[in-house]
Design a protein around this motif. Structure first.
Motif, mmCIF file in Angstrom:
data_model
loop_
_atom_site.group_PDB
_atom_site.id
_atom_site.type_symbol
_atom_site.label_atom_id
_atom_site.label_comp_id
_atom_site.label_asym_id
_atom_site.label_seq_id
_atom_site.Cartn_x
_atom_site.Cartn_y
_atom_site.Cartn_z
ATOM 1 N N HIS A 124 11.859 15.729 -33.244
ATOM 2 C CA HIS A 124 12.620 15.761 -32.350
ATOM 3 C C HIS A 124 12.272 14.958 -30.797
ATOM 4 C CE1 HIS A 124 15.232 18.727 -34.595
ATOM 5 N NE2 HIS A 124 16.080 17.751 -33.867
ATOM 6 N N PRO A 125 12.883 13.980 -30.058
ATOM 7 C CA PRO A 125 11.802 13.263 -28.213
ATOM 8 C C PRO A 125 11.996 14.173 -27.671
ATOM 9 C CG PRO A 125 14.226 12.896 -28.877
ATOM 10 C CD PRO A 125 13.798 13.467 -30.055
ATOM 11 N N GLU A 126 10.462 13.425 -27.223
ATOM 12 C CA GLU A 126 9.597 14.879 -26.145
ATOM 13 C C GLU A 126 9.150 14.607 -25.462
ATOM 14 O OE1 GLU A 126 6.610 17.381 -27.021
ATOM 15 O OE2 GLU A 126 7.019 17.504 -29.116
ATOM 16 N N PRO A 127 9.862 13.814 -23.769
ATOM 17 C CA PRO A 127 9.130 13.013 -22.806
ATOM 18 C C PRO A 127 7.916 13.164 -22.693
ATOM 19 C CG PRO A 127 10.602 14.677 -21.733
ATOM 20 C CD PRO A 127 10.458 15.060 -23.817
ATOM 21 N N GLN A 128 7.190 13.894 -22.634
ATOM 22 C CA GLN A 128 6.044 14.042 -22.372
ATOM 23 C C GLN A 128 4.934 13.523 -23.257
ATOM 24 O OE1 GLN A 128 7.738 16.789 -22.563
ATOM 25 N NE2 GLN A 128 8.046 17.718 -20.468
ATOM 26 N N LYS A 129 5.145 13.095 -24.423
ATOM 27 C CA LYS A 129 4.784 12.656 -25.540
ATOM 28 C C LYS A 129 5.097 11.374 -25.870
ATOM 29 C CE LYS A 129 4.256 16.345 -28.304
ATOM 30 N NZ LYS A 129 2.485 16.475 -28.656
ATOM 31 N N THR A 130 6.213 10.627 -25.654
ATOM 32 C CA THR A 130 6.302 9.586 -25.656
ATOM 33 C C THR A 130 7.405 8.852 -24.769
ATOM 34 O OG1 THR A 130 7.991 10.652 -27.712
ATOM 35 C CG2 THR A 130 7.669 8.288 -28.345
ATOM 36 N N PRO A 131 6.774 7.482 -23.736
ATOM 37 C CA PRO A 131 6.998 6.708 -23.244
ATOM 38 C C PRO A 131 8.340 5.841 -23.941
ATOM 39 C CG PRO A 131 4.690 6.063 -23.624
ATOM 40 C CD PRO A 131 5.305 7.040 -25.107
ATOM 41 N N GLY A 132 9.082 5.414 -22.401
ATOM 42 C CA GLY A 132 10.565 5.782 -23.248
ATOM 43 C C GLY A 132 11.090 6.805 -23.373
ATOM 44 N N VAL A 133 11.274 8.172 -23.151
ATOM 45 C CA VAL A 133 12.028 9.238 -23.875
ATOM 46 C C VAL A 133 12.328 10.063 -22.549
ATOM 47 C CG1 VAL A 133 12.399 11.029 -24.370
ATOM 48 C CG2 VAL A 133 11.564 9.331 -26.372
ATOM 49 N N GLU A 134 13.354 10.122 -22.401
ATOM 50 C CA GLU A 134 14.238 10.109 -20.803
ATOM 51 C C GLU A 134 13.842 12.433 -20.857
ATOM 52 O OE1 GLU A 134 13.749 8.960 -18.301
ATOM 53 O OE2 GLU A 134 14.246 7.063 -18.418
ATOM 54 N N VAL A 135 14.377 12.958 -22.044
ATOM 55 C CA VAL A 135 14.716 14.377 -22.197
ATOM 56 C C VAL A 135 14.215 14.504 -23.761
ATOM 57 C CG1 VAL A 135 16.330 14.711 -19.914
ATOM 58 C CG2 VAL A 135 16.697 14.351 -23.080
ATOM 59 N N ALA A 136 13.880 16.182 -23.585
ATOM 60 C CA ALA A 136 13.378 16.365 -25.198
ATOM 61 C C ALA A 136 15.233 16.576 -25.033
ATOM 62 C CB ALA A 136 13.214 18.201 -25.269
ATOM 63 N N ALA A 137 15.142 16.665 -26.471
ATOM 64 C CA ALA A 137 16.547 16.764 -27.698
ATOM 65 C C ALA A 137 15.946 17.792 -28.450
ATOM 66 C CB ALA A 137 17.209 15.520 -27.635
ATOM 67 N N GLY A 138 16.361 18.871 -29.177
ATOM 68 C CA GLY A 138 16.746 19.433 -30.214
ATOM 69 C C GLY A 138 17.738 19.869 -30.508
ATOM 70 N N PRO A 139 18.071 21.480 -29.871
ATOM 71 C CA PRO A 139 19.679 22.383 -29.572
ATOM 72 C C PRO A 139 20.957 20.551 -29.034
ATOM 73 C CG PRO A 139 17.675 23.087 -28.351
ATOM 74 C CD PRO A 139 17.514 22.188 -29.355
ATOM 75 N N LEU A 140 21.322 20.940 -30.539
ATOM 76 C CA LEU A 140 22.503 19.978 -29.765
ATOM 77 C C LEU A 140 23.583 20.265 -28.889
ATOM 78 C CD1 LEU A 140 23.732 18.291 -33.451
ATOM 79 C CD2 LEU A 140 22.523 17.589 -31.642
ATOM 80 N N GLY A 141 24.054 19.207 -28.026
ATOM 81 C CA GLY A 141 25.025 19.629 -26.797
ATOM 82 C C GLY A 141 24.788 19.744 -25.497
ATOM 83 N N HIS A 142 23.986 19.118 -24.950
ATOM 84 C CA HIS A 142 23.296 19.143 -23.480
ATOM 85 C C HIS A 142 23.397 18.172 -23.131
ATOM 86 C CE1 HIS A 142 22.066 23.328 -24.308
ATOM 87 N NE2 HIS A 142 21.042 22.990 -25.653
ATOM 88 N N GLY A 143 23.313 17.288 -23.586
ATOM 89 C CA GLY A 143 23.216 15.745 -23.543
ATOM 90 C C GLY A 143 23.945 15.892 -21.693
ATOM 91 N N VAL A 144 25.827 15.686 -22.315
ATOM 92 C CA VAL A 144 26.385 15.319 -20.920
ATOM 93 C C VAL A 144 25.819 16.431 -20.054
ATOM 94 C CG1 VAL A 144 28.822 15.224 -20.070
ATOM 95 C CG2 VAL A 144 28.475 15.277 -22.377
ATOM 96 N N ALA A 145 26.186 17.295 -20.486
ATOM 97 C CA ALA A 145 25.820 18.482 -18.920
ATOM 98 C C ALA A 145 24.102 17.636 -18.285
ATOM 99 C CB ALA A 145 25.185 20.189 -18.742
ATOM 100 N N ILE A 146 22.915 17.593 -19.104
ATOM 101 C CA ILE A 146 21.700 16.301 -18.477
ATOM 102 C C ILE A 146 22.346 15.872 -17.183
ATOM 103 C CG2 ILE A 146 19.634 15.945 -19.294
ATOM 104 C CD1 ILE A 146 19.374 18.159 -21.400
ATOM 105 N N ALA A 147 22.579 14.588 -18.501
ATOM 106 C CA ALA A 147 23.090 13.105 -17.663
ATOM 107 C C ALA A 147 24.361 13.036 -16.519
ATOM 108 C CB ALA A 147 23.838 12.293 -18.731
ATOM 109 N N ALA A 148 24.610 14.308 -16.159
ATOM 110 C CA ALA A 148 25.921 14.471 -15.098
ATOM 111 C C ALA A 148 24.848 14.662 -14.276
ATOM 112 C CB ALA A 148 26.652 15.679 -15.135
ATOM 113 N N GLY A 149 23.913 16.052 -14.668
ATOM 114 C CA GLY A 149 22.762 15.452 -13.497
ATOM 115 C C GLY A 149 22.330 15.312 -12.745
#
Length: 300
Positions: A124-149
């Motif tokens: 699952h992507p981790e921004p601390q590890k991979t250039p270009g990744v913006e957010v850690a994602a694993g548990p589903l469902g958080h994308g809209v709230a993070i993007a809204a912030g």
């Protein structure tokens, strides 16, 4: 504007934001999406771990974003005014990594390390590890709230950066998605575009049987989002929808991209078994042959 190159199929060419969509550009990006599926297949087969179905369904979406629409700079992945992509369906990250590598964020020859113990390309992507990744994602469902912030922060900063989020349709089962939708509408975040990879299949079955979401367009519209529906494997429609989203003012935009789980391999398409299924050697060779044939079709 015209194509940035006299050769529209130049490997990894980037079509700058605002470039006019030509048939050659659409064919080129479509070909690349097919090629990227072969990388994902090899990565998952080589590691005997990963998610093919949902990675295949978002290939054209990610390709269109990174090679035409997103204003990013691989040489400066932390550029403050870059556009942000929240890849909420993180389990499908093999495709995200493939596109990021071809966009220049890290070497393509790093892709085979996918899911290795010391690899930057984790399951699952981790921004601390991979250039270009913006957010850690694993548990589903958080994308809209993070993007809204992120979108609200961009407004407060006076920045013109835009925020995008890609969701799987299965994660619409999560209640926090709908809270994020309400938040984005409340603040009229017209710098936010959500793309739903609506392939109709999730881990344990079809979305229709697990948790029906139709009428999906009406539901987003009722939350005061501007809704655009497209064929999610048609690059021309994807580019047009992204352009149209930029012209909407006063509310956020959702693009419902109707796609096919496991797109490109006949025995994988529309099957829950290939959400996280791993091909054996015979299946790998058969899938590779189908993908190569599909990619060649774009070069003739």
């Amino acid at each position: 504007m015209t194509s940035p190159s006299a050769n529209p199929v130049l490997a990894n060419a980037v079509y700058p934001y605002g470039t006019r969509h030509t048939d050659a550009m659409v064919a080129d990006l479509s070909r690349r999406a097919g090629e990227y599926r072969t990388h994902v297949l090899r990565m998952v087969y080589g590691r005997k771990s990963g998610h093919i179905g949902g990675a295949f369904s978002c290939a054209e979406i990610l390709t269109a974003l990174y090679f035409h629409h997103l204003r990013v700079d691989p040489a400066r992945p932390d550029w403050s005014d870059r556009d942000r992509l929240v890849f909420s369906k993180g389990h499908a990250c093999a495709m995200l990594y493939t596109v990021l590598a071809h966009r220049g964020f890290f070497p393509v020859d790093e892709l085979p390390t996918f899911r290795g113990l010391d690899s930057r390309l984790q399951g699952h992507p981790e921004p601390q590890k991979t250039p270009g990744v913006e957010v850690a994602a694993g548990p589903l469902g958080h994308g809209v709230a993070i993007a809204a912030g992120m979108a609200l922060a961009a407004r407060m900063d006076g920045s013109k950066r835009r925020i995008y989020a890609i969701l799987g349709d299965g994660e619409l089962n999560s209640g926090v998605i709908w809270e994020g939708m309400m938040t984005a509408a409340k603040f009229a975040l017209d710098n936010l575009t959500v793309i739903v990879d609506y392939n109709g299949v999730q881990q344990t079955g079809t979305t229709r049987h697990v948790m029906p979401t139709e009428p999906i367009a009406d539901k987003w519209s009722a939350f005061n989002w501007h809704v655009i529906e497209i064929h999610g494997h048609n690059v021309g429609q994807i580019l047009d929808a992204l352009d149209r989203a930029d012209e909407v003012h006063g509310r956020p935009v959702v693009i419902i991209a109707r796609t096919t789980k496991g797109k490109g391999v006949s025995f994988m398409e529309n099957s829950p078994a290939w959400h996280g299924g791993i091909p054996d050697s015979a299946q790998f060779e058969a899938a590779l042959a189908e993908l190569n044939e599909g990619t060649r079709a774009w070069t003739v």
